[in-house]
Write an enzyme that holds these catalytic residues in place. Structure first.
Site, mmCIF file in Angstrom:
data_model
loop_
_atom_site.group_PDB
_atom_site.id
_atom_site.type_symbol
_atom_site.label_atom_id
_atom_site.label_comp_id
_atom_site.label_asym_id
_atom_site.label_seq_id
_atom_site.Cartn_x
_atom_site.Cartn_y
_atom_site.Cartn_z
ATOM 1 N N ALA C 242 -15.898 -48.543 -43.103
ATOM 2 C CA ALA C 242 -15.222 -47.874 -41.988
ATOM 3 C C ALA C 242 -14.496 -48.874 -41.088
ATOM 4 O O ALA C 242 -14.554 -50.089 -41.293
ATOM 5 C CB ALA C 242 -16.238 -47.067 -41.190
ATOM 6 N N HIS C 243 -13.844 -48.347 -40.088
ATOM 7 C CA HIS C 243 -12.976 -49.156 -39.225
ATOM 8 C C HIS C 243 -13.749 -50.174 -38.407
ATOM 9 O O HIS C 243 -14.784 -49.893 -37.841
ATOM 10 C CB HIS C 243 -12.116 -48.284 -38.315
ATOM 11 N N GLY C 244 -13.192 -51.359 -38.359
ATOM 12 C CA GLY C 244 -13.764 -52.405 -37.530
ATOM 13 C C GLY C 244 -14.974 -53.098 -38.126
ATOM 14 O O GLY C 244 -15.573 -53.961 -37.494
#
Lengths: 351, 351, 351
Positions: C242-244
């Site tokens: 997922a993001h980050g």
């Protein structure tokens, strides 16, 4: 959405075609099949799952397909020995699956030495690699990629954007849904001093006849040997079959199930949704793996397992029940402690 | 990566636009937004999650967006009632989402009878099937496939390689990420004598307005009816929504969640990562399913469930705590046995 | 499938190349490598996993690659200090990975300002966006999409239908399998009054050197910063990052694993199949996450965790064992109750 067909069918005619019988008006004519919720007076609906009995009471369906002894009154019924199978047969009859018109799109690219059977259909932007072979009436959807030397059997369909890595073999009458990737490298690395060196993945994927694979699922090639999906096996979406796995005929793998490398699965095995198996295991025939289960050991023929790690599903249910009883056990223990302390105290007083 | 914009914005101006206020220098000018770690003196950063308070102490950010009562001193602050929402609004303002220039690539293929709204953008190697309809300003990315008769609403975006099977309906302002497959066949087979006969999948997928679906997720068509994703629902990557599922408006399905066939989910339901639901169930409104949970029974409105199988999340936590106490329970039991044996022995001595 | 090569190799020659030695006939010549099951007298096979010892007994292999002290008699052996690594080296030597011939397909579309290194290979229907940069000998497979401004390092391979969203950076010598999506939007929404407003996702994905990512996996861009996959990390199929998220170097993420937003994972971390981690956590170096585990809290360096929620794997095993003992605990408790009741009764009689 109601699917209606002009002309319609007599209930008696449909009953005969599925080995069933009519209770009620055998001359009733139905024009389509719809769910209990959506059906109108011109439609045949069906009760194949008892959960929907209450929906039946409210349904406007003109006739209803049921199993023997369904105990439904006041309706024209088509009673079939296996109503879900009958539903499949009736739908097949009413809606023969459409197939694209034969022909090779001018926007497809066919490699040198590829051989195409009669009446194949190849969509725009599809790529068929050199030396690949497509059987008669095979369909390669838009943007699909058939790697060099791959084989697609007669009457098989690759939906748009399927990718077959080179050397993949797909049998006859298979249906491979959009986004499926067959033949990617297995996850094999030799770790030394903390770094992972790739072990070349030189095997291939073999999909036997009559297999269906759902959207965006992946089957990896074997390291040296084959990863094999046995004939008649049906695989749902987003399923992962790792390198060297062998799945016997007539299996069912539901959505997001996964099988790690080199595990061998017998025939008629069901893996429910989000279940998984570790690698290098053996599952027998007719095994059932419950949803969300993690299999960490071999599973014998006919076993029905559940839990993480997987155990016999009855043992799993017992464990759950016992865990639920823990508050009661704890309070009983406390009571015992108090009663015992009282006894001990009295004992001292007596002494 | 720091995202900076030339010109910059006054803190006061940003505060006004999000219904907030400035604590400190309202005339400070910021030129971009960055994480606490990456921000420099020209940047606005943000504290929307208390876990990052220690990163704030070290941050070089020129100004920080916080919620009311954040208790941050010695910084120019933009205090907004809902700082995460304010972040979304400020980023939208600073970085209006780029859209491809309108136009149909010469390398796209548009089928007969397809209708294209004004200012649509269709990328190279995209395929729009016969009779498909694209609303105004709809975007079809490179290599995407819009099946025959499918509909894509105004301002919706299909990223590269999305596949819509024939008859799929996507509402307005939807964002469908790369690799998504909408409308693949449901996993429906009638098993007789151990072989699985396909039940034709004749329904379709309906995606209502303002839905986002993450990369490589799949939504299957209903057997006869619709699989429906309610308006405003957001779905993450690699999520599986099976045939006949209905998800109410404003849901959130996180990565790798899965919903089996015919389950009906109310409005405002959250399914966390890797959670799953069995088929033919009903979940009420405002339900929360914890990560990794497996739902095997109906879930009432407002419930927050966890575990395999799912139970009320407090019951789940209690079970976990009790299992942790088992060693203690066992040793208490042993002590009781010894004390009891001693008493019994004394009792005999007395007798 | 047996992989044979004409000419063949002397066992002694292979042994020297992997730092091993021959036990038996050093002048034996092998022509390919095959599994124990498939190998014939001209093949080298291997025993790298003790589970397959019984297969060795039945194998027709001409020679077998084993580790020191394998205790195998009556066979010509190639004994290597790390036989799995030696297998990788021997396969690399026998089957140098084929690369497509350099060249840009006339059916590929290259955007303005894109720069192509020497000897790149770009397949049909691939799209390379404006300003993108491909390093020397980079490969872009059929139908792959390299977004505007993305970078692909030297000797990296994008298999067919990979999608890089704009601004994605892929290092050197990476292998990105078919269907992978890098740089899709993170799952970030600000919820107010029950509706979810998109938080613009403006960051990017950075894949460092020597990373492999399996078919249909997805890595989302950071909201503002980077999502980073450290050098040498290997990711299997259908994995969701997922993001980050930041994954340190030399990690291993097996099939269907998932990592939620902003979690930071150290170096040399293994996540087994279908495991997952919640967001905003920190995992140290050399952590091992067992299959199907759900990580809900930070994990220190070197920990080996299992369970839902994850605990030290020994604690997890202890819990499982104790749950199994619950029937016994319950029956002991009953016995105690009876004995205590008897004592109490006698006590009353005495009184």
């Amino acid at each position: 959405m109601v699917t209606r067909v002009s002309g319609g069918w007599l209930l008696s005619e449909l009953a005969r075609s599925v080995g069933g019988r009519v209770e009620g008006d055998a001359n009733r004519r139905v024009f389509g099949v719809a769910t209990l919720e959506d059906a109108g007076p011109d439609d045949l609906s069906f009760l194949t799952n008892p959960r929907y009995r209450s929906a039946l009471a409210r349904s406007r369906a003109g006739a209803v397909l049921v199993g023997p002894g369904a105990g439904v009154d006041g309706r024209d019924l088509l009673v079939a020995p296996d109503p879900y199978l009958a539903l499949a047969e009736i739908l097949d009859r009413m809606h023969p699956a459409p197939r694209p018109a034969p022909g090779v799109s001018a926007d497809a690219r066919i490699g040198p030495g590829a051989t195409l059977g009669t009446d194949v259909a190849i969509g725009p932007f599809a790529v068929v690699g050199s030396g690949a072979r497509l059987g008669d009436r095979a369909v390669v959807g838009a943007g699909a990629v058939v790697g060099d030397g791959s084989v697609v059997g007669a009457d098989s369909i690759l939906m748009p954007r399927v990718v077959l890595y080179p050397g993949t073999s797909v049998g006859a009458r298979c249906l491979i849904h959009a986004g499926v990737v067959l033949g990617g490298d297995g996850f094999g690395f030799a770790t030394t001093s903390g770094t992972h060196r790739k072990v070349p993945q030189l095997g291939r994927v073999v999909i036997e006849d009559d297999v269906e694979i759902g959207a965006n699922s992946t089957v990896d090639r074997g390291t040296l040997g084959e990863t094999k999906i046995g004939r008649g096996t049906k695989i749902d979406n987003l399923v992962m079959v790792a390198h060297g796995v062998v799945i016997g005929p007539h299996g069912l793998l539901a959505g997001q199930a996964g099988v790690a490398g080199s595990t061998r699965i017998g025939s008629h095995v069901t893996m429910a949704g989000q279940s998984g198996s570790a690698g290098h295991l053996r599952m027998g025939d007719h095994v059932v793996i419950a949803a969300k289960t993690a299999v960490f050991a071999d599973v014998p023929d006919g076993a029905f397992v559940a839990g993480i790690p997987a155990v016999d599903h009855r043992a799993w249910k017992r464990s759950l029940a016992l865990v639920k009883m823990l508050p009661e056990l704890r309070s009983k223990l406390r009571t015992l402690e108090e009663r015992l302390a009282a006894l001990e105290h009295r004992g001292k007083g007596n002494a």
